[in-house]
Design an enzyme around this catalytic site. Structure first.
Site, PDB file in Angstrom:
ATOM      1  N   GLN A 174       0.841  -1.195   0.000  1.00  0.00           N
ATOM      2  CA  GLN A 174       0.000   0.000   0.000  1.00  0.00           C
ATOM      3  C   GLN A 174       0.880   1.249   0.000  1.00  0.00           C
ATOM      4  OE1 GLN A 174      -2.219   1.616   3.536  1.00  0.00           O
ATOM      5  NE2 GLN A 174      -4.003   0.831   2.439  1.00  0.00           N
ATOM      6  N   TYR A 206      -6.322  10.399   5.015  1.00  0.00           N
ATOM      7  CA  TYR A 206      -5.068  10.777   4.377  1.00  0.00           C
ATOM      8  C   TYR A 206      -5.324  11.581   3.095  1.00  0.00           C
ATOM      9  CZ  TYR A 206      -2.889   7.653   7.766  1.00  0.00           C
ATOM     10  OH  TYR A 206      -2.470   7.080   8.936  1.00  0.00           O
ATOM     11  N   ARG A 228      -7.818   1.504  -1.811  1.00  0.00           N
ATOM     12  CA  ARG A 228      -8.559   1.497  -0.544  1.00  0.00           C
ATOM     13  C   ARG A 228      -9.333   2.803  -0.444  1.00  0.00           C
ATOM     14  NH1 ARG A 228      -6.888  -0.506   5.589  1.00  0.00           N
ATOM     15  NH2 ARG A 228      -8.665  -1.919   5.561  1.00  0.00           N
ATOM     16  N   GLY A 244      -7.785  -8.014  10.572  1.00  0.00           N
ATOM     17  CA  GLY A 244      -6.610  -7.300  11.027  1.00  0.00           C
ATOM     18  C   GLY A 244      -6.307  -7.457  12.498  1.00  0.00           C
ATOM     19  N   ARG A 245      -7.132  -6.817  13.331  1.00  0.00           N
ATOM     20  CA  ARG A 245      -6.805  -6.773  14.759  1.00  0.00           C
ATOM     21  C   ARG A 245      -6.764  -8.153  15.410  1.00  0.00           C
ATOM     22  NH1 ARG A 245     -10.953  -2.068  15.779  1.00  0.00           N
ATOM     23  NH2 ARG A 245     -11.446  -2.709  13.661  1.00  0.00           N
TER      24      ARG A 245
END
Length: 330
Positions: free
Chosen positions: A101, A171, A219, A312-313
């Site tokens: 990414q 972002y 994304r 993910g987590r």
């Protein structure tokens, strides 16, 4: 056979199941953003056994003023390609595909991190840090397109299987897409097509250097969950434009709220967004968000809420999670 174990073909990318590891920042790189032993060890541990069909490596900055935080990975220099190649090889040796990414933080960074005033589409305070950024000139926007193109070239040279453009979590590209942060009156602001102009320029520039057969993911921060911000209807329009421009896979997440969804704690809490986007595109869609049980992943795939599931987590906390999940469903 369980849906999670199904293969998937996306352009030239062949995935042996529907389970992916989404990008998660580790802050383990060298001071210059180079790949460290700690980074290699981390991805070795997470990819062991190849239980993830795809691992998307954490966001990496495309230019010095786009660095989000200390010890973030860097794709802004040719001399770092060798280290990136080692990272791709570690993931490949364990049997998973690897995508990197690439990102520009925009005003989500601070002067302390980059040594100068952060930049953004407009001089609007970022909700994370309250800092007022400097508005980008058109020449600076052109330079950012070049930085993304150069970064994507390095990712391909390093042997990755694809590259993901980051336009989520507050972002820079997310800042251009969101009316909350983009107040420009030129061709980069106003209408949704103007707010997507930079994305489409970057996609075109990246494809020009990596070729049409190199998988290109994006994304997308698909909803701001507040008045005047990005709506799911906006993201449906964006998704159609991205598919038309040649994006291989759409990776759906949150916008200025990051990877969170307000008022929802259910597993796969972004599923209303992925379901809506799946209705308007034919390319695969990734769903992440609070998924920590293989049965929940299976149910979301069976209900056609998404084509790929990112966990993910749960994997951050337990490196054996993917192994146990796959073995549970076999």
């Amino acid at each position: 056979m369980a849906h999670l174990l199904d293969t998937l073909q996306a352009g030239s990318l062949t995935l042996h199941n529907r389970l992916i590891m989404p990008p998660m920042a580790t802050a383990k790189s060298e001071a210059d953003g180079g790949v460290s032993k700690a980074v290699l060890d981390y991805y070795q541990e997470k990819s062991k056994g190849g239980y993830f069909s795809l691992i998307i490596v954490e966001h990496s900055f495309v230019s010095p003023e786009g660095k989000a935080s200390k010890n973030q990975l860097c794709v802004a220099n040719d001399h770092l390609v060798e280290g990136l190649r080692s990272l791709a090889q570690v993931i490949h040796s364990n049997g998973s595909k690897a995508v990197m990414q690439i990102n520009h933080a925009g005003s989500a960074t601070t002067q302390e991190v980059i040594g100068e005033i952060p930049v953004a589409p407009s001089p609007v305070p970022h909700p994370w840090n309250g800092n007022i950024p400097k508005e980008l000139s058109k020449q600076e926007i052109t330079d950012i397109v070049q930085a993304f193109q150069d970064a994507a070239r390095r990712v391909k040279e390093a042997g990755f299987d694809g590259v993901e453009i980051h336009s989520a979590h507050g972002y820079l590209l997310n800042q251009f897409f969101s009316p909350l942060s983009n107040k420009r009156t030129d061709e980069y602001g106003g209408t949704i097509h103007n707010r997507l102009r930079l994305h489409l320029q970057i996609i075109e520039a990246v494809k020009a250097v990596v070729g049409n057969d190199f998988p290109l993911l994006l994304r997308l921060g698909s909803c701001d969950y507040q008045e005047g911000g990005i709506t799911i209807e906006d993201s449906q329009i964006a998704a159609k434009e991205f598919e038309k421009a040649g994006i291989t896979i759409l990776d759906i997440s949150g916008s200025f709220l990051g990877y969170k969804s307000p008022g929802s704690s259910e597993q796969g809490y972004f599923s209303p967004l992925t379901e809506a986007i799946k209705k308007v595109v034919s390319i695969p869609v990734i769903l992440t968000g609070g998924i920590n049980e293989p049965q929940a992943a299976e149910k979301l795939l069976a209900a056609e809420k998404a084509d790929l599931i990112g966990v993910g987590r749960a994997v951050l906390q337990d490196s054996q999670w993917a192994k146990q999940a796959i073995e549970t469903l076999r």
